[in-house]
Every structure is written in structure tokens, then in C-alpha cells.
Design a protein around this motif. Structure first.
Motif, short mmCIF file in Angstrom:
data_model
loop_
_atom_site.label_atom_id
_atom_site.label_comp_id
_atom_site.label_asym_id
_atom_site.label_seq_id
_atom_site.Cartn_x
_atom_site.Cartn_y
_atom_site.Cartn_z
N SER A 217 0.82 -1.20 0.00
CA SER A 217 0.00 0.00 0.00
C SER A 217 0.86 1.26 0.00
N GLU A 218 2.04 1.19 0.62
CA GLU A 218 2.93 2.35 0.68
C GLU A 218 3.43 2.76 -0.70
N GLU A 219 3.35 1.85 -1.68
CA GLU A 219 3.83 2.14 -3.03
C GLU A 219 2.71 2.59 -3.97
N GLY A 237 -0.67 4.60 0.21
CA GLY A 237 0.48 5.28 0.78
C GLY A 237 0.39 6.78 0.59
N CYS A 238 -0.15 7.20 -0.54
CA CYS A 238 -0.39 8.62 -0.79
C CYS A 238 -1.79 8.79 -1.36
#
Length: 276
Positions: A217-219, A237-238
């Protein structure tokens, strides 16, 4: 960190209010698709066939997340990789209740959506913009009646999209549907109701794709504006909210970009570092 995958909502995000894509936004995305390794994935409440029609000026995307995350399709092969469906009894209950009101009932099954003659008449009486109506109906399978499809053939349903002609009826119907077991109706416009299995959202569709691609998810960067974008923006993530987004969506986002009428997608791509 440059995202490995960017997922973009359509209505109110990539699409302007007249359901078109700004040439500036289109060229920016095409530039990123050509010159970066970032994977771009449309993530929309629309059906797969309708999103392909809306995005006809783009090359085929590798994946499409549709019907509020309930279907995941590989673009080049048009292979349905995942479909989350409502229990048959629940589908029948939702349909029977919605039929009691002046409504347009759109039923999502696999790669497309189905509607009825009376539903199409009601849709044209609703507050929906004509551009949206024409675009939505263009790829649907038009049936005279949906009774056999739902009640007799019992076809698996991924999503209901219901448009009410009367705003008061929408409020009544939404409240009534919310009391059905496992039904969590949401509204992405003042006059519609959307229902998926057990509150399944775009986030779950995105999670399925991430499992396949082995991406965390961070990517991920997720861009959207409406209630059905909230979970994926919160999870990514963003998360990026459009300037025209609901306040709830803005509060969940890491960054708020310009509106869908101001090439907000272009601003977002620059913020993410994928566009010069």
C-alpha cells in the motif's frame, strides 16, 4: 518515493463536469505512461465496458478496477480476474425494493451493466446531466425488463446503481435498503444510491490487484473525489483528493490538488514526481 502504481477515479476526478477529459490532463497521463515505469490503473464505479469507452483515447491500461472495486479485469486480454458479488437473496431484496419507486436500476454483472426500458425513461426524468446519461447508457445492455435477469435467472450481481427521480424517494429508499442485512448503501451524487457486497469498496479491488502484483500500500497513490473513493484514499500510501472532493475525502488525503475543472490530475502527477 515515486509510486509504483497510481490509481485514478473517473467521474469528478479524471472527467470534467461534462464527462470529457481535458486535453492537458490526457497528454500528461500519456506522457507518464510512456516515460515512467509507474503503472496507471483506472478505478471507477462504472462498468468495465463503459470505462473502456470513456478512456478510448488512451492505450489499453494493464488493469481496470470497476463497479466500486467489485471487479478487476486485465486490460489486454479482457480477462475478469476477480468479481465480488451480492448474495442472491440480497440482490433480489434490493431489486424488489428499488422497483417500488420511480428509479433507474442499473445492474452490474461481470464486464458490463444492464438496465430496463422503464429505468431508462426514469433516468431521463432525473437530475442527471444529459452528457452523463448518454455516456452511461452507450455501453449498457438494454433489456425490456430486469425481472427475469434478477428474479428468474438469478445472475450474480456485483453492484446496484440506482438513480431516483424524486429526492425524497431517494432518502426513503436509501434508509430502507440500509436495514437489509449486509447492505451498506452509499451516494456519490445527490440523487443516486450504490450498493455492493457487504460494503465492498474500491480499496478491496485495489488490494486484490496489489496482491497479484506484489505491491504494498505504501507504493500506491490513489486519486479521487467522492464517497466511494474514501477508503482507497485512506488506505493508499499517498491519497490525493481533488479540489472538488467531499470534505470527508479531503480530510483523509495527504494532498489536495486542483479540481476536475482545473486539471487537478496534472498538479497531482507533479506532486507525485512522475511529471516534470
Amino acid at each position: 518515493m515515486t509510486p509504483r502504481l497510481i490509481t485514478i477515479d473517473l467521474d469528478g476526478t479524471l472527467l470534467r463536469n461534462d464527462c470529457t477529459i481535458s486535453p492537458v490532463t490526457r497528454e500528461a497521463i500519456l506522457d507518464c505512461m510512456k516515460n515512467t515505469d509507474t503503472i496507471f490503473v483506472p478505478c471507477t464505479g462504472r462498468s468495465y465496458k463503459n470505462s473502456r469507452f470513456v478512456l478510448k483515447d488512451f492505450p489499453t491500461f494493464p488493469y481496470y478496477i470497476n463497479a466500486n472495486g467489485t471487479t478487476l479485469t486485465e486490460g489486454p486480454s479482457e480477462t475478469l480476474l476477480h468479481a465480488s458479488v451480492l448474495p442472491l437473496e440480497t440482490g433480489c431484496q434490493v431489486y424488489s425494493a428499488a422497483k417500488e419507486y420511480q428509479t433507474f436500476i442499473e445492474i452490474y454483472h461481470e464486464l458490463t451493466a444492464y438496465d430496463s426500458a422503464v429505468g431508462r425513461e426514469n433516468l431521463r426524468k432525473s437530475a442527471c446531466e444529459e452528457d452523463y446519461i448518454e455516456q452511461l447508457l452507450y455501453t449498457n445492455t438494454h433489456l425490456e425488463d430486469l425481472d427475469d435477469f434478477v428474479l428468474k435467472e438469478k445472475c450474480p450481481i456485483s453492484k446496484f446503481h440506482i438513480v431516483c427521480v424524486d429526492p425524497k424517494e431517494k432518502t426513503q429508499l436509501k434508509d430502507r435498503l440500509s436495514h437489509l442485512p449486509g447492505v451498506f448503501p452509499i451516494s456519490t451524487t445527490p440523487f443516486n444510491i450504490e450498493i455492493c457486497c457487504n460494503g465492498w469498496s474500491k480499496r478491496e479491488g485495489l488490494k486484490k490487484l496489489c496482491e497479484i502484483l506484489q505491491i504494498s500500500s505504501e507504493e500506491i497513490a490513489a486519486i479521487g473525489d467522492s464517497e466511494n473513493d474514501y477508503e482507497m484514499i485512506q488506505w493508499a500510501g499517498c491519497g490525493i483528493a481533488m479540489g472538488n472532493a467531499d470534505e470527508k475525502v479531503k480530510n483523509a488525503a495527504q494532498y489536495v490538488t486542483g479540481s476536475n475543472e482545473e486539471d487537478g490530475i496534472v498538479q497531482a502527477l507533479r506532486y507525485l514526481g512522475v511529471l516534470g
